[in-house]
Design a protein around this motif. Structure first.
Motif, PDB file in Angstrom:
ATOM      1  N   THR A  83      -1.511   8.329  12.571  1.00  0.00           N
ATOM      2  CA  THR A  83      -1.514   7.843  11.188  1.00  0.00           C
ATOM      3  C   THR A  83      -1.409   8.999  10.193  1.00  0.00           C
ATOM      4  OG1 THR A  83      -2.915   6.019  11.899  1.00  0.00           O
ATOM      5  CG2 THR A  83      -2.751   6.393   9.538  1.00  0.00           C
ATOM      6  N   VAL A  84      -2.104  10.102  10.477  1.00  0.00           N
ATOM      7  CA  VAL A  84      -2.027  11.296   9.639  1.00  0.00           C
ATOM      8  C   VAL A  84      -1.642  12.481  10.526  1.00  0.00           C
ATOM      9  CG1 VAL A  84      -3.203  12.757   7.955  1.00  0.00           C
ATOM     10  CG2 VAL A  84      -3.893  10.368   8.207  1.00  0.00           C
ATOM     11  N   VAL A  85      -0.557  13.153  10.153  1.00  0.00           N
ATOM     12  CA  VAL A  85      -0.094  14.322  10.903  1.00  0.00           C
ATOM     13  C   VAL A  85       0.182  15.449   9.910  1.00  0.00           C
ATOM     14  CG1 VAL A  85       0.882  12.946  12.784  1.00  0.00           C
ATOM     15  CG2 VAL A  85       2.308  13.544  10.806  1.00  0.00           C
ATOM     16  N   GLN A  86       0.600  16.600  10.441  1.00  0.00           N
ATOM     17  CA  GLN A  86       0.933  17.744   9.597  1.00  0.00           C
ATOM     18  C   GLN A  86       2.413  18.065   9.698  1.00  0.00           C
ATOM     19  OE1 GLN A  86      -2.317  20.214  11.447  1.00  0.00           O
ATOM     20  NE2 GLN A  86      -2.612  20.914   9.323  1.00  0.00           N
ATOM     21  N   ASP A  87       3.007  18.485   8.564  1.00  0.00           N
ATOM     22  CA  ASP A  87       4.408  18.891   8.576  1.00  0.00           C
ATOM     23  C   ASP A  87       4.517  20.348   9.017  1.00  0.00           C
ATOM     24  OD1 ASP A  87       3.726  20.477   6.414  1.00  0.00           O
ATOM     25  OD2 ASP A  87       4.743  19.235   4.919  1.00  0.00           O
TER      26      ASP A  87
ATOM     27  N   ARG B 194       0.837  -1.189   0.000  1.00  0.00           N
ATOM     28  CA  ARG B 194       0.000   0.000   0.000  1.00  0.00           C
ATOM     29  C   ARG B 194       0.877   1.245   0.000  1.00  0.00           C
ATOM     30  NH1 ARG B 194      -2.464  -0.906   4.372  1.00  0.00           N
ATOM     31  NH2 ARG B 194      -4.172  -2.062   3.446  1.00  0.00           N
ATOM     32  N   ILE B 195       0.557   2.210  -0.866  1.00  0.00           N
ATOM     33  CA  ILE B 195       1.292   3.465  -0.865  1.00  0.00           C
ATOM     34  C   ILE B 195       0.317   4.615  -0.613  1.00  0.00           C
ATOM     35  CG2 ILE B 195       3.036   2.565  -2.449  1.00  0.00           C
ATOM     36  CD1 ILE B 195       1.841   4.343  -4.636  1.00  0.00           C
ATOM     37  N   ALA B 196       0.796   5.618   0.086  1.00  0.00           N
ATOM     38  CA  ALA B 196       0.013   6.827   0.354  1.00  0.00           C
ATOM     39  C   ALA B 196       0.731   8.007  -0.283  1.00  0.00           C
ATOM     40  CB  ALA B 196      -0.140   7.043   1.858  1.00  0.00           C
ATOM     41  N   VAL B 197       0.008   8.762  -1.079  1.00  0.00           N
ATOM     42  CA  VAL B 197       0.595   9.896  -1.788  1.00  0.00           C
ATOM     43  C   VAL B 197      -0.162  11.162  -1.422  1.00  0.00           C
ATOM     44  CG1 VAL B 197       1.130  10.882  -4.045  1.00  0.00           C
ATOM     45  CG2 VAL B 197       1.286   8.405  -3.696  1.00  0.00           C
ATOM     46  N   VAL B 198       0.585  12.200  -1.075  1.00  0.00           N
ATOM     47  CA  VAL B 198      -0.002  13.511  -0.796  1.00  0.00           C
ATOM     48  C   VAL B 198       0.440  14.461  -1.906  1.00  0.00           C
ATOM     49  CG1 VAL B 198      -0.171  15.442   0.800  1.00  0.00           C
ATOM     50  CG2 VAL B 198       0.020  13.109   1.689  1.00  0.00           C
ATOM     51  N   LEU B 199      -0.525  14.973  -2.663  1.00  0.00           N
ATOM     52  CA  LEU B 199      -0.226  15.924  -3.730  1.00  0.00           C
ATOM     53  C   LEU B 199      -0.078  17.310  -3.099  1.00  0.00           C
ATOM     54  CD1 LEU B 199      -2.826  14.605  -6.329  1.00  0.00           C
ATOM     55  CD2 LEU B 199      -0.444  13.915  -6.019  1.00  0.00           C
ATOM     56  N   LYS B 200       1.157  17.720  -2.894  1.00  0.00           N
ATOM     57  CA  LYS B 200       1.450  18.937  -2.133  1.00  0.00           C
ATOM     58  C   LYS B 200       0.821  20.185  -2.744  1.00  0.00           C
ATOM     59  CE  LYS B 200       4.160  16.796   0.818  1.00  0.00           C
ATOM     60  NZ  LYS B 200       3.748  16.606   2.222  1.00  0.00           N
ATOM     61  N   ASP B 201       0.710  20.223  -4.081  1.00  0.00           N
ATOM     62  CA  ASP B 201       0.148  21.417  -4.705  1.00  0.00           C
ATOM     63  C   ASP B 201      -1.352  21.539  -4.469  1.00  0.00           C
ATOM     64  OD1 ASP B 201      -0.260  19.172  -6.277  1.00  0.00           O
ATOM     65  OD2 ASP B 201      -0.401  20.317  -8.137  1.00  0.00           O
ATOM     66  N   ARG B 202      -1.990  20.417  -4.135  1.00  0.00           N
ATOM     67  CA  ARG B 202      -3.437  20.446  -3.869  1.00  0.00           C
ATOM     68  C   ARG B 202      -3.751  20.591  -2.380  1.00  0.00           C
ATOM     69  NH1 ARG B 202      -6.022  15.591  -7.545  1.00  0.00           N
ATOM     70  NH2 ARG B 202      -4.902  16.028  -9.475  1.00  0.00           N
ATOM     71  N   CYS B 203      -2.833  20.155  -1.528  1.00  0.00           N
ATOM     72  CA  CYS B 203      -3.071  20.206  -0.081  1.00  0.00           C
ATOM     73  C   CYS B 203      -3.060  21.659   0.385  1.00  0.00           C
ATOM     74  CB  CYS B 203      -1.999  19.399   0.649  1.00  0.00           C
ATOM     75  SG  CYS B 203      -2.262  19.287   2.429  1.00  0.00           S
ATOM     76  N   GLN B 204      -4.203  22.138   0.909  1.00  0.00           N
ATOM     77  CA  GLN B 204      -4.340  23.544   1.312  1.00  0.00           C
ATOM     78  C   GLN B 204      -4.876  23.620   2.744  1.00  0.00           C
ATOM     79  OE1 GLN B 204      -6.051  26.158  -1.768  1.00  0.00           O
ATOM     80  NE2 GLN B 204      -6.139  24.371  -3.116  1.00  0.00           N
TER      81      GLN B 204
ATOM     82  N   ALA C 109      -0.390  17.567   4.943  1.00  0.00           N
ATOM     83  CA  ALA C 109      -0.600  16.234   5.496  1.00  0.00           C
ATOM     84  C   ALA C 109       0.589  15.308   5.250  1.00  0.00           C
ATOM     85  CB  ALA C 109      -1.861  15.619   4.912  1.00  0.00           C
ATOM     86  N   ILE C 110       0.861  14.436   6.220  1.00  0.00           N
ATOM     87  CA  ILE C 110       1.815  13.340   6.099  1.00  0.00           C
ATOM     88  C   ILE C 110       1.096  12.080   6.551  1.00  0.00           C
ATOM     89  CG2 ILE C 110       3.977  12.339   6.885  1.00  0.00           C
ATOM     90  CD1 ILE C 110       5.025  15.114   7.406  1.00  0.00           C
ATOM     91  N   VAL C 111       1.103  11.049   5.709  1.00  0.00           N
ATOM     92  CA  VAL C 111       0.398   9.805   6.012  1.00  0.00           C
ATOM     93  C   VAL C 111       1.419   8.705   6.278  1.00  0.00           C
ATOM     94  CG1 VAL C 111      -1.266   8.092   5.198  1.00  0.00           C
ATOM     95  CG2 VAL C 111      -1.516  10.490   4.528  1.00  0.00           C
ATOM     96  N   SER C 112       1.251   7.994   7.396  1.00  0.00           N
ATOM     97  CA  SER C 112       2.116   6.865   7.714  1.00  0.00           C
ATOM     98  C   SER C 112       1.597   5.622   6.989  1.00  0.00           C
ATOM     99  CB  SER C 112       2.123   6.609   9.231  1.00  0.00           C
ATOM    100  OG  SER C 112       2.772   5.382   9.510  1.00  0.00           O
ATOM    101  N   GLU C 113       2.365   5.127   6.045  1.00  0.00           N
ATOM    102  CA  GLU C 113       1.943   3.947   5.290  1.00  0.00           C
ATOM    103  C   GLU C 113       1.933   2.696   6.161  1.00  0.00           C
ATOM    104  OE1 GLU C 113       4.572   3.847   2.000  1.00  0.00           O
ATOM    105  OE2 GLU C 113       3.649   5.567   1.001  1.00  0.00           O
ATOM    106  N   GLU C 114       2.776   2.682   7.197  1.00  0.00           N
ATOM    107  CA  GLU C 114       2.836   1.528   8.090  1.00  0.00           C
ATOM    108  C   GLU C 114       1.566   1.422   8.937  1.00  0.00           C
ATOM    109  OE1 GLU C 114       6.672   2.731   6.683  1.00  0.00           O
ATOM    110  OE2 GLU C 114       5.210   3.870   7.877  1.00  0.00           O
ATOM    111  N   LEU C 115       0.996   2.574   9.332  1.00  0.00           N
ATOM    112  CA  LEU C 115      -0.195   2.572  10.194  1.00  0.00           C
ATOM    113  C   LEU C 115      -1.500   2.626   9.410  1.00  0.00           C
ATOM    114  CD1 LEU C 115       1.006   5.074  12.968  1.00  0.00           C
ATOM    115  CD2 LEU C 115       1.006   2.575  13.053  1.00  0.00           C
TER     116      LEU C 115
END
Length: 588
Positions: free
Chosen positions: A33-37, A2-12, A42-48
Motif C-alpha cells: 500500500t505504501v512503498v518508496q520511489d 479517496r485521494i492520497a497526496v504526498v508533499l514531496k518537499d516535506r517527505c524526508q 513515499a508512494i501511496v496506492s489509492e486503490e489499496l
C-alpha cells in the motif's frame, strides 16, 4: 472517492524511520500500500489504501494527506500532477464582456486554471501517465460553452495574454529598458504608459524598477498585446490603493470587449473589478475545486461566511466579521508613546511628519501613496534611520518587521523559530493567537531559503509578534504575498495580541479590508511621490479614512449583510451624496 497526496518537499526519508510504511495496517498484512520511489520518498496506492489515516498522523513531517471527496467529483477531474500529486477539479467558462474573478487560498490551483485556459497546460483528466492531448478534454465538455472555447484554444483561434504572478522575475526574462519591452509588444504604447504613470521610468532598465513599477509595466505589456482573452494573476501586488484602482478601471474597460480572468486577493479591488466570482476550495498542495459562478457581491460574502450552501461545503471554521460602524472617536487608555514632529531629508526626497501619540492596545493603520515616506517614518520609529530634525525617544521595547524580508538563516523554519524566540514557543498565548492562526507548524521542517513569498511573510510576522516584552510593534506591509484568508487570519492575530497583551502597533498596508479589520486609528501620508511626503495623525478611524479617501477620490459603503467596506461606483448617486456630505469612509 479517496485521494492520497504526498508533499514531496516535506517527505524526508533520510530523517525519518519510514513510519508511513511501518505503521500502515495494509502493509503489515502483506499489501504494498505504501512503498518508496527511487529517491526514497513515499508512494501511496489509492486503490489499496483504506483511509485509516495512521500514516498521516505518524509522519513526523506532515508529508501525507489522505482525503475523502464526494464521489461525484470523480467525473470533474481536470488535471493531475503525477502519482499522489495535486488535482484540479472543474474549470470556469470565460465569457466576452465579463470579468471573471478567481478567489481562494494559495496552493489551491488558481494559477493552474489560468495555465489551462490560456493553452499553456493541456489537461490530462487524471491520466498523468500518458502525454495529454486536447481531444479528450474537448470531448469531455461536448455540448457546453467551454467546449467551443477549448476548441478555439487548441486551434489557436483564441490568442491569450497572461500577466504572471511573480513580476519580480520580469528583469530575468526581459533585459533592457522599459521602453524597449513595451515597444516589442506594441508600436504605440504612449497612451497606456500615461494611464499607468510609466512615463518617468520608460528610460530605466527593468533591473532598476521597484516592485510597484514592475507590476505596472507587466500590466501594460499584457494589455498592449493584441489578444482575445486576458489573464491577470494578482495585478494589485506592490501597488498602493490609488494605483490598484487605476489598474482596476483599465481592466474593467478592457472587459467590455474582451474576455478577462483575474486572480486577486485584495477583496476590495476584486469587488470593484469583477462581474462574476468562482470560489475555489480544497486543501493546499493536495486538490482544488472550482465552485459555481456567483455575482461578485454574493461570492465575496460567501467567502467571508466560509460556507457554500449550494455545494454544502464549509471551508472555514468561523465566519469573518467586520465592525458594524466605525471605531469610537476617542481612544481611552494609558499613553504608551509620543513622537514629535520629525523631518528626514534625502538627496531627492524630504519627509515631514506631525506630532502624535499612541495608547496601549491601540493599532494605528498607516495609509498613503507609495513613495511618500511611510516606510521611512516606521524606520525612524524603529531606530533604523536617524531623523534630520526631531528626536525619536521611545522608551518601550520595539519589534520591527520590514517591508522587504531578507533572511540569511541557513536551516529550517523550526531552527529559526527556536533560535530567535526560544522559550516563547512554549507560551500558550503565542501558540493559540499567533503560531496556530499563521499555520507556522506546517512550515516547521521547510528550509528558510526555500520558502515562498507568502510563507516567508507568515514566518516574519510570527517572529515579530513573538518578541518577548515588546510593547510597540512596527509592521510594514504584513499582508503582502498572503492570500485573502491568510490576510484575515493575520489581521485577527495582530488584533488579539494588541488587545490581550495591551500592546500597540503601527501597520503600514494598502489592503483596505485588512486595515479595516485591524485598525483603531489612522495615520495619513500624502505629497508628491519620490519628491516630498507629509504624515499626519493618528486620527480617529472615521476622520483618518475620510482624509485618505478624499485624496484618492473614492467613497466606501458598508455591505448590508457582512458590513464589509465596498467601493461605490464612481459618480453613482451614493458616491455623489457621500462626497457632498464629506463622508467618504461610509455612511451610517
Amino acid at each position: 472517492m479517496r485521494i492520497a497526496v504526498v508533499l514531496k518537499d516535506r517527505c524526508q526519508p533520510k530523517k525519518c524511520q519510514t513510519e508511513c510504511i511501518r505503521f500502515c495496517p495494509r502493509v503489515r498484512s502483506g499489501e504494498r500500500t505504501v512503498v518508496q520511489d527511487e529517491k526514497g520518498k513515499a508512494i501511496v496506492s489509492e486503490e489499496l489504501c483504506v483511509g485509516c489515516g495512521i500514516c498521516v498522523h505518524k509522519c513526523p513531517f506532515g508529508a501525507l494527506k489522505i482525503i475523502g471527496l464526494p464521489e461525484a467529483l470523480k467525473d470533474d477531474l481536470i488535471h493531475q500532477f503525477g502519482k499522489n500529486g495535486f488535482r484540479l477539479f472543474r474549470l470556469p467558462t470565460p465569457r466576452a464582456g465579463e470579468t471573471i474573478g478567481l478567489l481562494g487560498p494559495n496552493g489551491i490551483g488558481k494559477t493552474t486554471v489560468l495555465g489551462i485556459l490560456s493553452g499553456q497546460i493541456i489537461p490530462n483528466l487524471g491520466d498523468y501517465e500518458k502525454t495529454p492531448d486536447w481531444a479528450a478534454s474537448i470531448e469531455k465538455f461536448s455540448g457546453t460553452e467551454l467546449h467551443d472555447y477549448l476548441v478555439r484554444i487548441k486551434d489557436k483561434k483564441i490568442i491569450a495574454s497572461l500577466k504572471p504572478q511573480y513580476v519580480d522575475k520580469l528583469p530575468k526574462v526581459h533585459a533592457g529598458k522599459v521602453r524597449d519591452l513595451l515597444s516589442k509588444v506594441s508600436g504605440d504604447y504612449s497612451d497606456m504608459a500615461e494611464k499607468l504613470e510609466l512615463n518617468p521610468c520608460l528610460g530605466q532598465n527593468l533591473t532598476e524598477l521597484s516592485g510597484g513599477e514592475l507590476q505596472r509595466v507587466a500590466v501594460a505589456a499584457t494589455i498592449l498585446k493584441p489578444a482575445d482573452i486576458y489573464f491577470f494573476d494578482e495585478p494589485s501586488s506592490y501597488l498602493d490603493i490609488n494605483q490598484r484602482l487605476r489598474v482596476a478601471r483599465i481592466i474593467r474597460a478592457l472587459s467590455e470587449s474582451k474576455r478577462v480572468v483575474v486572480v486577486e486577493h485584495d477583496l476590495a479591488a476584486l469587488d470593484f473589478l469583477a462581474d462574476t466570482v468562482h470560489l475555489m476550495y480544497g486543501s493546499e498542495a493536495a486538490y482544488g475545486v472550482v465552485g459555481q459562478p456567483r455575482s461578485v457581491r454574493n461570492g465575496i460574502n460567501t467567502y467571508l461566511d466560509g460556507y457554500m450552501r449550494e455545494e454544502n461545503i464549509r471551508f472555514r471554521d468561523r465566519p469573518i466579521r467586520f465592525e458594524t460602524k466605525a471605531p469610537r472617536d476617542d481612544w481611552k487608555g494609558q499613553l504608551l508613546m509620543e513622537f514629535p514632529a520629525l523631518q528626514k531629508r534625502f538627496k531627492n526626497f524630504t519627509l515631514r511628519t506631525e506630532t502624535g501619540k499612541v495608547r496601549r492596545g491601540e493599532v494605528v493603520g498607516v495609509v498613503g501613496p507609495n513613495a511618500t515616506g511611510k516606510t521611512t517614518f516606521v524606520k525612524m520609529l524603529a531606530g533604523e534611520i536617524e531623523p534630520t530634525k526631531g528626536e525619536v525617544a521611545i522608551k518601550a521595547r520595539v519589534s520591527y518587521k520590514p517591508q522587504y524580508i531578507k533572511m540569511d538563516f541557513e536551516g529550517t523554519v523550526g531552527d529559526l523559530m527556536l533560535t530567535t524566540l526560544g522559550g516563547m514557543l512554549d507560551d500558550l498565548f503565542f501558540k493559540a493567537e499567533v503560531e496556530r492562526p499563521l499555520n507556522i507548524r506546517n512550515l516547521w521542517d521547510k528550509q528558510v531559503q526555500e520558502l515562498s513569498g507568502g510563507e516567508l511573510q507568515r514566518v516574519a510576522l510570527a517572529l515579530a509578534l513573538g518578541v518577548k516584552d515588546a510593547e510597540v510593534f512596527l509592521l510594514d506591509e504584513p499582508s503582502a504575498y498572503l492570500d485573502s484568508n491568510q490576510r484575515m487570519e493575520a489581521a485577527n492575530a495582530i488584533r488579539r495580541v494588541m488587545e490581550k497583551a495591551s500592546r500597540s502597533a503601527f501597520i503600514v498596508d494598502h489592503d483596505i479590508y485588512f486595515l479595516d479589520l485591524v485598525s483603531d486609528s489612522i495615520m495619513v501620508f500624502d505629497g508628491k511621490p519620490s519628491v516630498e511626503g507629509h504624515g499626519a495623525g493618528p486620527f480617529a478611524m472615521r476622520e483618518g479614512m475620510n482624509r485618505f479617501l478624499k485624496n484618492v477620490g473614492i467613497t466606501f459603503r458598508r455591505d448590508a449583510d457582512t458590513k464589509r467596506p465596498r467601493i461605490n461606483k464612481l459618480n453613482s448617486a451614493l458616491d455623489k451624496e457621500q462626497k457632498h456630505s464629506g463622508e467618504y469612509y461610509y455612511s451610517e
